[in-house]
Design an enzyme around this catalytic site. Structure first.
Site, PDB file in Angstrom:
ATOM      1  N   GLU A   1     126.248  44.456  58.723  1.00  0.00           N
ATOM      2  CA  GLU A   1     125.340  45.159  59.631  1.00  0.00           C
ATOM      3  C   GLU A   1     125.251  44.463  60.989  1.00  0.00           C
ATOM      4  O   GLU A   1     125.208  45.117  62.036  1.00  0.00           O
ATOM      5  CB  GLU A   1     123.956  45.272  58.987  1.00  0.00           C
ATOM      6  CG  GLU A   1     123.968  46.173  57.757  1.00  0.00           C
ATOM      7  CD  GLU A   1     122.663  46.131  56.967  1.00  0.00           C
ATOM      8  OE1 GLU A   1     121.728  45.407  57.386  1.00  0.00           O
ATOM      9  OE2 GLU A   1     122.592  46.818  55.936  1.00  0.00           O
TER      10      GLU A   1
ATOM     11  N   TYR B   1     124.711  53.441  57.485  1.00  0.00           N
ATOM     12  CA  TYR B   1     124.189  53.960  56.221  1.00  0.00           C
ATOM     13  C   TYR B   1     125.273  54.604  55.358  1.00  0.00           C
ATOM     14  O   TYR B   1     124.966  55.498  54.548  1.00  0.00           O
ATOM     15  CB  TYR B   1     123.056  54.946  56.512  1.00  0.00           C
ATOM     16  CG  TYR B   1     121.761  54.272  56.938  1.00  0.00           C
ATOM     17  CD1 TYR B   1     121.133  53.336  56.116  1.00  0.00           C
ATOM     18  CD2 TYR B   1     121.157  54.573  58.157  1.00  0.00           C
ATOM     19  CE1 TYR B   1     119.948  52.716  56.503  1.00  0.00           C
ATOM     20  CE2 TYR B   1     119.955  53.960  58.543  1.00  0.00           C
ATOM     21  CZ  TYR B   1     119.362  53.035  57.706  1.00  0.00           C
ATOM     22  OH  TYR B   1     118.183  52.422  58.071  1.00  0.00           O
TER      23      TYR B   1
ATOM     24  N   LYS C   1     112.470  50.635  63.445  1.00  0.00           N
ATOM     25  CA  LYS C   1     112.992  51.996  63.544  1.00  0.00           C
ATOM     26  C   LYS C   1     112.218  52.793  64.606  1.00  0.00           C
ATOM     27  O   LYS C   1     111.163  52.360  65.086  1.00  0.00           O
ATOM     28  CB  LYS C   1     112.894  52.673  62.173  1.00  0.00           C
ATOM     29  CG  LYS C   1     113.768  52.001  61.105  1.00  0.00           C
ATOM     30  CD  LYS C   1     113.716  52.786  59.799  1.00  0.00           C
ATOM     31  CE  LYS C   1     114.547  52.122  58.727  1.00  0.00           C
ATOM     32  NZ  LYS C   1     114.593  52.933  57.479  1.00  0.00           N
TER      33      LYS C   1
ATOM     34  N   ASN D   1     109.917  54.593  57.742  1.00  0.00           N
ATOM     35  CA  ASN D   1     109.291  53.452  57.045  1.00  0.00           C
ATOM     36  C   ASN D   1     109.351  52.171  57.873  1.00  0.00           C
ATOM     37  O   ASN D   1     109.418  51.065  57.336  1.00  0.00           O
ATOM     38  CB  ASN D   1     109.891  53.273  55.644  1.00  0.00           C
ATOM     39  CG  ASN D   1     111.363  52.896  55.678  1.00  0.00           C
ATOM     40  OD1 ASN D   1     111.993  52.918  56.740  1.00  0.00           O
ATOM     41  ND2 ASN D   1     111.918  52.533  54.538  1.00  0.00           N
TER      42      ASN D   1
ATOM     43  N   HIS E   1     114.029  48.236  58.950  1.00  0.00           N
ATOM     44  CA  HIS E   1     115.169  48.033  58.053  1.00  0.00           C
ATOM     45  C   HIS E   1     115.455  46.542  58.059  1.00  0.00           C
ATOM     46  O   HIS E   1     115.383  45.897  59.104  1.00  0.00           O
ATOM     47  CB  HIS E   1     116.405  48.794  58.549  1.00  0.00           C
ATOM     48  CG  HIS E   1     117.645  48.389  57.820  1.00  0.00           C
ATOM     49  ND1 HIS E   1     117.981  48.920  56.590  1.00  0.00           N
ATOM     50  CD2 HIS E   1     118.598  47.471  58.102  1.00  0.00           C
ATOM     51  CE1 HIS E   1     119.100  48.347  56.169  1.00  0.00           C
ATOM     52  NE2 HIS E   1     119.498  47.463  57.069  1.00  0.00           N
TER      53      HIS E   1
HETATM   54  P1  CMP Z   1     116.268  51.457  54.793  1.00  0.00           P
HETATM   55  O1  CMP Z   1     115.845  50.100  54.323  1.00  0.00           O
HETATM   56  O2  CMP Z   1     116.581  51.615  56.236  1.00  0.00           O
HETATM   57  O3  CMP Z   1     117.541  51.926  53.930  1.00  0.00           O
HETATM   58  C1  CMP Z   1     117.807  53.289  53.643  1.00  0.00           C
HETATM   59  C2  CMP Z   1     116.722  54.198  54.092  1.00  0.00           C
HETATM   60  O4  CMP Z   1     116.736  55.509  53.562  1.00  0.00           O
HETATM   61  C3  CMP Z   1     115.397  53.648  53.661  1.00  0.00           C
HETATM   62  O5  CMP Z   1     115.106  52.496  54.424  1.00  0.00           O
HETATM   63  C4  CMP Z   1     114.468  54.843  53.874  1.00  0.00           C
HETATM   64  O6  CMP Z   1     113.978  54.916  55.190  1.00  0.00           O
HETATM   65  C5  CMP Z   1     115.403  56.035  53.685  1.00  0.00           C
HETATM   66  N1  CMP Z   1     115.054  56.840  52.524  1.00  0.00           N
HETATM   67  C6  CMP Z   1     114.567  58.081  52.583  1.00  0.00           C
HETATM   68  N2  CMP Z   1     114.375  58.568  51.356  1.00  0.00           N
HETATM   69  C7  CMP Z   1     114.718  57.615  50.487  1.00  0.00           C
HETATM   70  C8  CMP Z   1     114.728  57.527  49.061  1.00  0.00           C
HETATM   71  N3  CMP Z   1     114.337  58.520  48.287  1.00  0.00           N
HETATM   72  N4  CMP Z   1     115.175  56.378  48.519  1.00  0.00           N
HETATM   73  C9  CMP Z   1     115.598  55.355  49.301  1.00  0.00           C
HETATM   74  N5  CMP Z   1     115.609  55.393  50.663  1.00  0.00           N
HETATM   75  C10 CMP Z   1     115.177  56.516  51.241  1.00  0.00           C
END
Ligand code: CMP
Length: 150
Positions: A129, A54, A14, A115, A118
């Site tokens: 995806e 998403y 990311k 984070n 993905h």
């Molecule tokens: P990702 O694996 O990309 O899939 C959805 C993303 O939403 C997740 O990583 C996080 O970066 C983001 N996210 C932010 N807040 C939350 C939350 N409370 N619960 C889950 N995903 C979250």
């Protein structure tokens, strides 16, 4: 990894991972483990692509921030042949504050929206995806010298 058919998966580094200079360390982990990179793109995710990627999270409280972040800079998109579950284990829990040490999020992150990575969570997600990020002609077939051990 259990012997059997290798799966195709999507991994994204990311914008926080790209801007922090962590593309190399993250890719290194997957390559060392045996993930075979078969397509790669550095791209700017548009709001339209973010919405498609998403879609399942639309309406959730974190959705606006998620779209804002994923469109805030380049992402490195990798298509790999590996075991999807192994990549998810290496990625770690969604929240880096509770992700286990030794995982990418556990070792490099503190915040849940930026984070770092993905990774597709199932074969069905991977197929959907990968179709968003890659075309058939982006895929390159080759043999890694260590494939017989992996
Ligand atoms: P990702 O694996 O990309 O899939 C959805 C993303 O939403 C997740 O990583 C996080 O970066 C983001 N996210 C932010 N807040 C939350 C939350 N409370 N619960 C889950 N995903 C979250």
């Amino acid at each position: 990894m259990a012997e059997g058919a290798l799966e195709r998966t999507l991994v994204l580094v990311k914008p926080d991972g790209v801007k922090r200079g962590l593309m190399g360390p993250i890719l290194h982990r997957f390559e060392s483990k045996g993930l075979k990179v078969v397509a790669a793109r550095l791209l700017q995710v548009t709001p339209e692509l973010a919405a498609r990627h998403y879609a399942e999270h639309e309406g959730k409280p974190f959705y606006p921030g998620l779209v804002q972040h994923i469109t805030s800079g380049p992402v490195l998109a990798l298509e790999g042949r590996t075991a999807i579950a192994v990549v998810r284990l290496m990625t770690g829990a969604t929240n880096p504050q509770t992700a286990a040490p030794g995982t990418i999020r556990g070792d490099y992150g503190l915040a849940i929206t930026p984070n770092l990575v993905h990774a597709s969570d199932s074969p069905a997600s991977a197929e959907r995806e990968l179709g968003l990020y890659f075309r058939a002609e982006d895929y390159l077939a080759y043999t890694r010298s260590d494939e017989k051990f992996l």
